[in-house]
Enzyme design. Structure first.
Site, PDB file in Angstrom:
ATOM      1  CE  LYS A  46       4.399 -26.276 -30.167  1.00 57.61           C
ATOM      2  NZ  LYS A  46       3.802 -24.938 -30.484  1.00 57.61           N
ATOM      3  CE  LYS A  60      -0.821 -16.599 -28.988  1.00 60.66           C
ATOM      4  NZ  LYS A  60      -1.175 -18.396 -29.166  1.00 60.66           N
TER       5      LYS A  60
END
Lengths: 301, 301
Positions: B139, B260
């Site tokens: 990340k 998501k």
């Protein structure tokens, strides 16, 4: 819940507000993450004992060195990263110190086999937009000792949530750094760049939570008379009346012991049978037991 | 509490978890305090409508640009002010964004004559110390795009406090930025320098809160197929089975829409009659009403 049987002098004390000094948590010389963590761990060992004894506990804390560091970072980085206002910095210190407190307390409780919800609340506190403090900034913050307003706390806006969590058996960490100061403007709340005295806010919170005792933990053993002399006289148990006389006579410095004394007086005088203490961080347990620090009791004692 | 009569298509939806995208709250171009406040105000006007309609609401949010700014400040100031670890920075963004959200929502509610306790909780989330993510940091955060681990959320440690406050009628802001990541080490919790995906954490939270719907608000109108073409096909109502097929086929990018979609699938599949939506921040109300964005429903639809 009944008062812990191991503390007979505390009959009637059930709910405590503990206010931890920002300086006691991080000396000005070393406010780095490790030093803060170590100081918090010492304090939380004692809070864990108090939880184990059955007290209901709300914890609040100062943030002087920590908010100073954030303001300084703002300055040093301002050409690259947008600076954030002082009220944001106060909120940030609530998060980091609260996070340290919750984690350390949880570890201390786990060693005792106790599981308890510990909630860290970002807490806002109402101040009066017409507070004279706003036209007379008096509180130095940050490395450049810039002066900001230090208005009177009027209401802990997140009080209802704190009460709810305490009633449910949780330990609550809230109103850190005196709370994020808000003013009411045309019916709407707005954050302001100011710093509320954390001890005065703790007294207000303790009063509204109907706490039985307020303990202010700091980096000295209590309140002293003749502090500059060779033999300072440390005050033990003292009535609010007597301490109030000394306070009115200007005995206690405005920037340090004055607000702590004022906070104790306000809390003790606002209810019956209350007790307020000022003690060293490492004497927290003793202060609750009535054995350490300066202990302020109602009326003429 | 009954479902709002004005939203017949929402019969059975009572408790919502709303996840606000960090990028939607602060564009990378201008993550300054004013831009963030303006974006939050737009979102909270819609949340206020949902509160007025009778929904029970927990709000969570991303923090990508904000945590990047804090890491950068750390770097720029490190010779003068001790740098703080990433987990502290995550906690700091929970405080500032949470403070903005609470204040904006309170203003929007006040305009409607509604008073409601809004609690901002500094929230810690358990991850597994043996999560493979720790040996494969993936990340990127901050301006230098440094890679940190993004482990799977296992449990929202402050869940009990969130449930208590929601049950009591409050609006809760928690688990911001995916939560402050903690690992269990010899029976004790310790913070780690990692970042949990905020949408996966929102799905976990929504599941544990027994929410009826999860709404992920972002900076695009929903999920699209053929996004790079001249005519992207925006997905409306879609079954978890069908969306799952597309997801497995690698249709959605790992760094943006993928998590998501994954979050929606996890939430919808973990219970019966649940609904998850992905919609633009300004379509929040429409997404809850089932009129805007991509709406994921259980099974084969």
């Amino acid at each position: 819940m009944t008062a812990p049987s191991s503390a007979p002098s505390n009959a009637g004390i059930r709910r405590l507000v503990i206010a931890l000094g920002g300086n006691a948590l991080a000396t000005a010389q070393d406010a780095g993450p490790r030093a803060q963590q170590a100081a918090v761990e010492v304090a939380m060992e004692q809070v864990a004992e108090l939880v184990a004894s059955g007290y209901e506990i709300a914890i609040t804390h100062g943030n002087g060195p920590q908010v100073g560091n954030l303001m300084l970072k703002n300055e040093l980085a301002r050409d690259v990263v947008p600076a954030v206002p002082l009220d944001w910095c106060v909120a940030q210190t609530q998060a980091t110190i609260g996070y340290l407190i919750a984690t350390a307390l949880e570890r201390s409780l786990a060693r005792r086999g106790i599981e308890r919800a510990i909630a860290v609340l970002v807490t806002r506190v109402l101040v009066d937009a017409r507070d004279p403090a706003f036209s007379n900034p008096s509180k130095p913050i940050g490395n450049d000792r810039r002066l900001v307003a230090s208005p009177e706390p009027q209401r802990v806006l997140d009080e209802a949530s704190i009460v709810r969590l305490l009633d449910d058996g949780g330990v609550v960490v809230g109103a850190g750094g005196g709370g994020v100061p808000m003013v009411l403007e045309q019916g709407a709340l707005r954050g302001v760049e100011a710093v509320i005295d954390k001890d005065l806010c703790a007294a207000l919170l303790a009063d509204h939570l109907a706490a039985d005792a307020l303990v202010i933990a700091t980096d000295v053993p209590g309140v002293a008379l003749e502090l500059d002399s060779d033999r300072p006289r440390w005050l033990g148990r003292i009535s609010a009346d007597r301490l109030g006389e000394l306070h009115r006579a200007g005995t206690f410095p405005a920037g340090s012991m004055g607000p702590k004394v004022e906070a104790c007086l306000r809390f003790v005088r606002a209810g019956v049978g209350r007790r307020a203490s000022i003690a060293a961080l490492q004497d927290l347990g003793g202060a609750v037991a009535g054995e350490r620090g300066t202990i302020v009791v109602g009326g003429s004692g």
